[in-house]
Design a protein around this motif. Structure first.
Motif, PDB file in Angstrom:
ATOM      1  N   GLU A 140      52.205 -48.310 -15.655  1.00 17.71           N
ATOM      2  CA  GLU A 140      52.808 -46.901 -16.070  1.00 17.71           C
ATOM      3  C   GLU A 140      52.484 -45.993 -14.815  1.00 17.71           C
ATOM      4  OE1 GLU A 140      50.243 -46.364 -19.552  1.00 17.71           O
ATOM      5  OE2 GLU A 140      48.599 -45.817 -18.657  1.00 17.71           O
ATOM      6  N   PHE A 141      53.259 -44.641 -14.843  1.00 15.42           N
ATOM      7  CA  PHE A 141      52.978 -44.012 -13.784  1.00 15.42           C
ATOM      8  C   PHE A 141      51.587 -43.719 -13.675  1.00 15.42           C
ATOM      9  CE2 PHE A 141      51.444 -39.389 -12.803  1.00 15.42           C
ATOM     10  CZ  PHE A 141      51.875 -39.431 -11.610  1.00 15.42           C
ATOM     11  N   GLY A 142      51.067 -43.969 -12.411  1.00 20.08           N
ATOM     12  CA  GLY A 142      49.420 -43.994 -12.217  1.00 20.08           C
ATOM     13  C   GLY A 142      48.942 -43.317 -10.669  1.00 20.08           C
ATOM     14  N   VAL A 143      47.916 -43.098 -10.844  1.00 18.29           N
ATOM     15  CA  VAL A 143      47.283 -42.255  -9.301  1.00 18.29           C
ATOM     16  C   VAL A 143      46.003 -42.959  -9.159  1.00 18.29           C
ATOM     17  CG1 VAL A 143      46.494 -40.252  -8.583  1.00 18.29           C
ATOM     18  CG2 VAL A 143      48.390 -39.894 -10.138  1.00 18.29           C
ATOM     19  N   ALA A 144      45.940 -43.369  -7.956  1.00 18.51           N
ATOM     20  CA  ALA A 144      44.752 -44.093  -7.520  1.00 18.51           C
ATOM     21  C   ALA A 144      44.303 -43.703  -5.902  1.00 18.51           C
ATOM     22  CB  ALA A 144      44.924 -45.590  -7.543  1.00 18.51           C
ATOM     23  N   VAL A 145      43.160 -43.967  -5.630  1.00 19.63           N
ATOM     24  CA  VAL A 145      42.563 -43.612  -4.368  1.00 19.63           C
ATOM     25  C   VAL A 145      41.934 -44.943  -3.748  1.00 19.63           C
ATOM     26  CG1 VAL A 145      40.972 -42.297  -2.881  1.00 19.63           C
ATOM     27  CG2 VAL A 145      42.258 -41.323  -4.671  1.00 19.63           C
ATOM     28  N   ASN A 146      42.372 -45.332  -2.662  1.00 20.45           N
ATOM     29  CA  ASN A 146      41.909 -46.449  -2.028  1.00 20.45           C
ATOM     30  C   ASN A 146      40.933 -46.009  -1.040  1.00 20.45           C
ATOM     31  OD1 ASN A 146      44.369 -49.194  -1.623  1.00 20.45           O
ATOM     32  ND2 ASN A 146      42.278 -49.366  -2.189  1.00 20.45           N
ATOM     33  N   VAL A 147      39.753 -46.571  -0.880  1.00 22.38           N
ATOM     34  CA  VAL A 147      38.767 -46.313   0.251  1.00 22.38           C
ATOM     35  C   VAL A 147      38.558 -47.447   0.840  1.00 22.38           C
ATOM     36  CG1 VAL A 147      36.493 -45.477   0.570  1.00 22.38           C
ATOM     37  CG2 VAL A 147      37.574 -44.706  -1.445  1.00 22.38           C
ATOM     38  N   PHE A 148      38.719 -47.384   2.360  1.00 22.21           N
ATOM     39  CA  PHE A 148      38.262 -48.794   3.121  1.00 22.21           C
ATOM     40  C   PHE A 148      37.123 -48.376   4.035  1.00 22.21           C
ATOM     41  CE2 PHE A 148      42.724 -48.789   2.059  1.00 22.21           C
ATOM     42  CZ  PHE A 148      43.161 -49.936   2.105  1.00 22.21           C
ATOM     43  N   TRP A 149      36.321 -49.394   4.379  1.00 17.46           N
ATOM     44  CA  TRP A 149      35.269 -49.317   5.168  1.00 17.46           C
ATOM     45  C   TRP A 149      35.306 -50.727   6.047  1.00 17.46           C
ATOM     46  CZ3 TRP A 149      34.631 -50.292   0.069  1.00 17.46           C
ATOM     47  CH2 TRP A 149      33.741 -51.313  -0.390  1.00 17.46           C
ATOM     48  N   ARG A 150      34.687 -50.106   7.171  1.00 18.04           N
ATOM     49  CA  ARG A 150      34.347 -51.616   8.165  1.00 18.04           C
ATOM     50  C   ARG A 150      33.378 -52.430   7.910  1.00 18.04           C
ATOM     51  NH1 ARG A 150      34.828 -46.874  11.282  1.00 18.04           N
ATOM     52  NH2 ARG A 150      36.667 -46.562  12.522  1.00 18.04           N
ATOM     53  N   GLN A 151      33.383 -53.602   7.330  1.00 20.98           N
ATOM     54  CA  GLN A 151      31.936 -54.341   7.441  1.00 20.98           C
ATOM     55  C   GLN A 151      31.686 -55.072   8.500  1.00 20.98           C
ATOM     56  OE1 GLN A 151      35.412 -55.178   6.415  1.00 20.98           O
ATOM     57  NE2 GLN A 151      35.415 -57.427   6.346  1.00 20.98           N
ATOM     58  N   LEU A 152      32.771 -55.171   9.492  1.00 23.74           N
ATOM     59  CA  LEU A 152      32.217 -55.736  10.785  1.00 23.74           C
ATOM     60  C   LEU A 152      31.874 -54.620  11.762  1.00 23.74           C
ATOM     61  CD1 LEU A 152      35.172 -58.368  11.150  1.00 23.74           C
ATOM     62  CD2 LEU A 152      32.897 -58.838  10.063  1.00 23.74           C
ATOM     63  N   ASP A 153      31.174 -54.910  12.801  1.00 25.28           N
ATOM     64  CA  ASP A 153      31.136 -54.075  13.919  1.00 25.28           C
ATOM     65  C   ASP A 153      32.365 -53.585  14.322  1.00 25.28           C
ATOM     66  OD1 ASP A 153      28.650 -53.044  16.108  1.00 25.28           O
ATOM     67  OD2 ASP A 153      30.659 -53.514  17.137  1.00 25.28           O
ATOM     68  N   SER A 154      32.488 -52.324  14.730  1.00 22.72           N
ATOM     69  CA  SER A 154      33.542 -51.725  15.098  1.00 22.72           C
ATOM     70  C   SER A 154      34.143 -52.342  16.147  1.00 22.72           C
ATOM     71  CB  SER A 154      33.504 -50.026  15.233  1.00 22.72           C
ATOM     72  OG  SER A 154      32.249 -50.030  16.493  1.00 22.72           O
ATOM     73  N   SER A 155      33.560 -52.912  17.257  1.00 22.83           N
ATOM     74  CA  SER A 155      34.313 -53.574  18.175  1.00 22.83           C
ATOM     75  C   SER A 155      35.115 -54.642  17.749  1.00 22.83           C
ATOM     76  CB  SER A 155      33.163 -54.416  19.183  1.00 22.83           C
ATOM     77  OG  SER A 155      32.369 -55.358  18.407  1.00 22.83           O
ATOM     78  N   PHE A 156      35.022 -55.200  16.600  1.00 23.97           N
ATOM     79  CA  PHE A 156      36.089 -56.194  16.125  1.00 23.97           C
ATOM     80  C   PHE A 156      37.521 -55.718  15.954  1.00 23.97           C
ATOM     81  CE2 PHE A 156      32.186 -58.516  15.261  1.00 23.97           C
ATOM     82  CZ  PHE A 156      32.350 -59.728  15.627  1.00 23.97           C
ATOM     83  N   TYR A 157      37.582 -54.281  15.729  1.00 21.45           N
ATOM     84  CA  TYR A 157      39.001 -53.808  15.275  1.00 21.45           C
ATOM     85  C   TYR A 157      39.643 -53.234  16.431  1.00 21.45           C
ATOM     86  CZ  TYR A 157      36.449 -54.173  10.771  1.00 21.45           C
ATOM     87  OH  TYR A 157      35.709 -54.820   9.673  1.00 21.45           O
ATOM     88  N   GLU A 158      41.105 -53.132  16.244  1.00 25.27           N
ATOM     89  CA  GLU A 158      41.777 -52.420  17.152  1.00 25.27           C
ATOM     90  C   GLU A 158      41.666 -51.034  16.970  1.00 25.27           C
ATOM     91  OE1 GLU A 158      44.020 -53.722  19.280  1.00 25.27           O
ATOM     92  OE2 GLU A 158      44.008 -55.856  18.414  1.00 25.27           O
ATOM     93  N   LYS A 159      41.254 -50.349  18.378  1.00 25.70           N
ATOM     94  CA  LYS A 159      40.922 -49.086  18.279  1.00 25.70           C
ATOM     95  C   LYS A 159      41.766 -48.162  17.930  1.00 25.70           C
ATOM     96  CE  LYS A 159      37.203 -49.384  21.981  1.00 25.70           C
ATOM     97  NZ  LYS A 159      37.195 -50.926  21.769  1.00 25.70           N
ATOM     98  N   LYS A 160      43.272 -48.507  18.284  1.00 24.26           N
ATOM     99  CA  LYS A 160      44.474 -47.666  17.612  1.00 24.26           C
ATOM    100  C   LYS A 160      45.125 -47.921  16.602  1.00 24.26           C
ATOM    101  CE  LYS A 160      45.573 -46.610  22.577  1.00 24.26           C
ATOM    102  NZ  LYS A 160      46.566 -46.829  23.708  1.00 24.26           N
ATOM    103  N   ASP A 161      44.289 -48.594  15.541  1.00 24.42           N
ATOM    104  CA  ASP A 161      44.871 -48.923  14.302  1.00 24.42           C
ATOM    105  C   ASP A 161      44.576 -47.820  13.206  1.00 24.42           C
ATOM    106  OD1 ASP A 161      45.721 -50.138  11.863  1.00 24.42           O
ATOM    107  OD2 ASP A 161      44.339 -51.780  12.078  1.00 24.42           O
TER     108      ASP A 161
END
Length: 319
Positions: free
Chosen positions: A245-266
Motif C-alpha cells: 500500500e502507499f508507504g513511507v520509510a527511511v533507510n539508514v546506512f552506515w559503514r561497517q568497514l574502515d572508511s578506506s575501503f569505500y570510494e570517497k566520491k560515492d
C-alpha cells in the motif's frame, strides 16, 4: 504469493523489543536479515499522515521515479525522472488515480531522497527534511562516526523495486504502510543474473526459467513489514521490495568497514569497495586476454582460474 518453485523459502526472523546492546551482540554478528519489532522510532508512526507530511515537508522539490508500471526496471529504465514539490508527490503517490500526471492517471511514484547538492551532498533526512526529522528516532546500532546516509523512501501502492544489493549495512524503518521484502544471500550472486549491482530477473514471483534457469536455485528469505517495523539488511544481501500500500520509510546506512575501503566520491553508497572494483577490472582484462586463445585452451585456463578463485577466496562458513 506462493513460490512452489523455490529451492528453499525462509521466513526472516522477527525479534521483539530488542535493545541496542542485544542487537550489536546477538543479531548483528550473524550477518543475516532480521525484522526488529517494538523499537522506539519516535512519533513519526502516529504523526506522518499524508496531511502532516504535506504540511511539514512543504514545497521542497524532489526528484522522483515515475513509471507506467508498478514493476520498476532499473536496467531497462521503464521509468522517467521528474521533479515535483514534496507535498505534491505525497498527494499523488497516496492516491489511486491522479488527474494531474505525466504518463497516465494510474502511474506509480517512487522517491529515493537525495542531498541538496547532487554533486556534493549525501541524503540525510535530518538536514533535508528538518521538521519531519524531529519525529523519527534512529536506533543506536552503530557509532555516529560510521553514519553514512539516511534516505526518505515514498512509494505508491503496488510499486516493486528491482532486486539489488548495497555495499553498506542498513536498516529500513517502515513508518507507514505494509511492505513485502524478499531477500537473497550474497551466496546466491551466481544465480541472480547480475548486471552490476542489480538482478536481471525482474518478476521474481513468476520468473522466466528458460531465460534464467539458475534462479530456481536461490534460497528465498521473505517478510512483511508492518508500520513501526525495522528491517536489518546486511551489506551485500540482495533485496526486492514491494509496497503493499502507499508507504513511507527511511533507510539508514552506515559503514561497517574502515572508511578506506569505500570510494570517497560515492554519494549514494552503492559503489563497490575500491579493492573489489580493482579486482573486477583485472578480471575483465584477464578474460579479454583469454579470448586470444583457441576455445579448447580458453576453456582449460578459465577452469583453472575458477578453481584458484574457489580455493583462495571462497568462505565456507557464510550464509
Amino acid at each position: 504469493m506462493s513460490n512452489h518453485w523455490c529451492k528453499e523459502k525462509v521466513e526472516v526472523e522477527v525479534h521483539l523489543n530488542v535493545t541496542d546492546e542485544e542487537f550489536r551482540t546477538n543479531i548483528y554478528p550473524r550477518r543475516i536479515p532480521a525484522v526488529l519489532r517494538g523499537l522506539d522510532i519516535g512519533e513519526c508512526k502516529e504523526k506522518w499522515t499524508t496531511d502532516y507530511l504535506c504540511q511539514h515537508g512543504g514545497h521542497k522539490e524532489v526528484k522522483v521515479h515515475v513509471s507506467p508500471s508498478s514493476q520498476m526496471d532499473f536496467i531497462n529504465k521503464n521509468f522517467m525522472y521528474r521533479t515535483l514539490p514534496f507535498d505534491e508527490l505525497v498527494k499523488r503517490a497516496s492516491a489511486t488515480t491522479n488527474t494531474d500526471h505525466f504518463i497516465h492517471a494510474e502511474e506509480k511514484y517512487y522517491l529515493r531522497s537525495l542531498g541538496d547538492d547532487l554533486r556534493k551532498d549525501i541524503a540525510d533526512v535530518r538536514k533535508q527534511f528538518i521538521s519531519l526529522a524531529e519525529d523519527i528516532k534512529f536506533p543506536k546500532f552503530f557509532s555516529e562516526d560510521d553514519f553514512f546516509s539516511s534516505v526518505f523512501r515514498i512509494a505508491s501502492h503496488g510499486t516493486q523495486l528491482w532486486t539489488h544489493y548495497d555495499v553498506m549495512d542498513n536498516i529500513l524503518i517502515q513508518v507507514s504502510g505494509h511492505k513485502r521484502a524478499v531477500l537473497f544471500s550474497p551466496r546466491d550472486a551466481t544465480n541472480l543474473y547480475l548486471s552490476g549491482d542489480k538482478s536481471e530477473v525482474l518478476d521474481i514471483d513468476n520468473p522466466d526459467f528458460k531465460k534464467y534457469p539458475k534462479f530456481a536455485n536461490v534460497t528465498w528469505y521473505e517478510c512483511v513489514l508492518k508500520p513501526g517495523d525495522v528491517l536489518f539488511i546486511p551489506a551485500l544481501w540482495f533485496h526486492n521490495v514491494i509496497s503493499l500500500e502507499f508507504g513511507v520509510a527511511v533507510n539508514v546506512f552506515w559503514r561497517q568497514l574502515d572508511s578506506s575501503f569505500y570510494e570517497k566520491k560515492d554519494l549514494y553508497g552503492n559503489k563497490d569497495p575500491s579493492a573489489a572494483s580493482r579486482a573486477m577490472q583485472i578480471l575483465d582484462r584477464a578474460l579479454k586476454t583469454l579470448d586470444e586463445l583457441p576455445l579448447e585452451y580458453k576453456d582449460f585456463y578459465a577452469r583453472r582460474m575458477v578453481a584458484k578463485i574457489e580455493s583462495r577466496a571462497y568462505a565456507n562458513d557464510l550464509v
